[in-house]
Design an enzyme around this catalytic site. Sequence first.
Site, PDB file in Angstrom:
ATOM      1  N   PHE A  58       0.809  -1.224   0.000  1.00 17.79           N
ATOM      2  CA  PHE A  58       0.000   0.000   0.000  1.00 17.79           C
ATOM      3  C   PHE A  58       0.842   1.272   0.000  1.00 17.79           C
ATOM      4  O   PHE A  58       0.431   2.301  -0.540  1.00 17.79           O
ATOM      5  CB  PHE A  58      -0.915  -0.028   1.235  1.00 17.79           C
ATOM      6  CG  PHE A  58      -1.739   1.209   1.436  1.00 17.79           C
ATOM      7  CD1 PHE A  58      -2.736   1.550   0.528  1.00 17.79           C
ATOM      8  CD2 PHE A  58      -1.542   2.020   2.536  1.00 17.79           C
ATOM      9  CE1 PHE A  58      -3.525   2.685   0.726  1.00 17.79           C
ATOM     10  CE2 PHE A  58      -2.312   3.154   2.745  1.00 17.79           C
ATOM     11  CZ  PHE A  58      -3.314   3.483   1.829  1.00 17.79           C
ATOM     12  N   TYR A  59       2.036   1.231   0.596  1.00 19.73           N
ATOM     13  CA  TYR A  59       2.865   2.429   0.734  1.00 19.73           C
ATOM     14  C   TYR A  59       3.256   2.965  -0.638  1.00 19.73           C
ATOM     15  O   TYR A  59       3.880   2.269  -1.449  1.00 19.73           O
ATOM     16  CB  TYR A  59       4.120   2.139   1.555  1.00 19.73           C
ATOM     17  CG  TYR A  59       3.856   1.685   2.976  1.00 19.73           C
ATOM     18  CD1 TYR A  59       2.615   1.860   3.581  1.00 19.73           C
ATOM     19  CD2 TYR A  59       4.852   1.070   3.727  1.00 19.73           C
ATOM     20  CE1 TYR A  59       2.375   1.448   4.879  1.00 19.73           C
ATOM     21  CE2 TYR A  59       4.614   0.655   5.032  1.00 19.73           C
ATOM     22  CZ  TYR A  59       3.377   0.839   5.597  1.00 19.73           C
ATOM     23  OH  TYR A  59       3.143   0.415   6.889  1.00 19.73           O
ATOM     24  N   SER A  60       2.900   4.200  -0.884  1.00 19.90           N
ATOM     25  CA  SER A  60       3.164   4.852  -2.180  1.00 19.90           C
ATOM     26  C   SER A  60       2.635   4.018  -3.338  1.00 19.90           C
ATOM     27  O   SER A  60       3.202   4.022  -4.431  1.00 19.90           O
ATOM     28  CB  SER A  60       4.665   5.138  -2.366  1.00 19.90           C
ATOM     29  OG  SER A  60       5.103   6.155  -1.493  1.00 19.90           O
TER      30      SER A  60
END
Length: 344
Positions: A58-60
Amino acid sequence: MQYIRLGNSGLQVSKLCLGTMNMGTPDWKPWIFNEQQSEPIVRHALDNGVNFIDLADFYSAGVGEEVVGRILKRLARRDDLVVTTKVGYGTRTGINASGHSRKHIMESIDASLQRAGMDYFDIYMLHYFDTTTPVEETMEALNDIVRAGKARYIGVSTMLAGQLAKLLLACERNGWTRPINMQLQMNCAYREEEREMIPFCRDQGLGVSVFSPLARGLLTGDVQSTRNQTDFFTQQMYNDEASFEIARSVQRVALRHGVSNAQVAQAWVLQHGGVDSMLVGADTTAQFDSALAALDMRLDADDLYELERNYTPCDVINDYTAGKRILRVARPARGPFDLQEAVA
């Protein structure tokens, strides 16, 4: 650096785990660092003995795995690291592009490995509890991933104790791989996990790693950071008077010891008997050094009373209860932190 064995597994990880939500691309959120800005922080953590690295697809929107994967490849041997990533929220829109269905999990593990440039993850984690997918479907998929060698272990994050119990029961009934780690939010201003989750993890042999030890910056005294000015979750989680009073107590203890607020807040987490590893999402090497110093700091009984006296129960913080906080009332100060004598 100090190292611990994670839960009942044989896996040894550093007490400090490098959080990487702030690494990837500012196109995702304005407070995210690009690859060039992220590398000195990763290097500093590795140089100081960190072997535990936390990622999420999910990160970036996937770029975080790419950026950190390339940095790690330049700086370290893969076999010396314990790298975890999470699945659930996804990297794109689409009806099957999130959640913990077999379809999404199987697609996500391959995509994450490709982005990170790795053959396996040490721990593959559920980012939350998916209430719409049968637990048997989810846990069988994770078991198959371990059996295929794409992950060495599995883990979980951010759920209720009863939900974790359902996952563990499915594993026990079917002889599937059990999670070895629970990643949860805990700090001086949010301690609800002490009631059920941490004792349950201890009983069931899961390690406990903690994120947000600074309450999204509240406990540092810097509530005007770019992240907190652009991230509405901070207001939903820590916008009550009890939280503000706890932040003031952190400052009083910091003044007593002549250290930063952050060091005191991190020392409280690291000194907690239910915590194995603490995530550090540092924006600078100096911020990471605060966590290193917290490893060796010992808070005495008066410090602990001051840090804990304002805490009263609140609604659990997770994806289903955001913004539903209850009013809380503080207890009076005592000893060296009597409010008539303490520095405001």
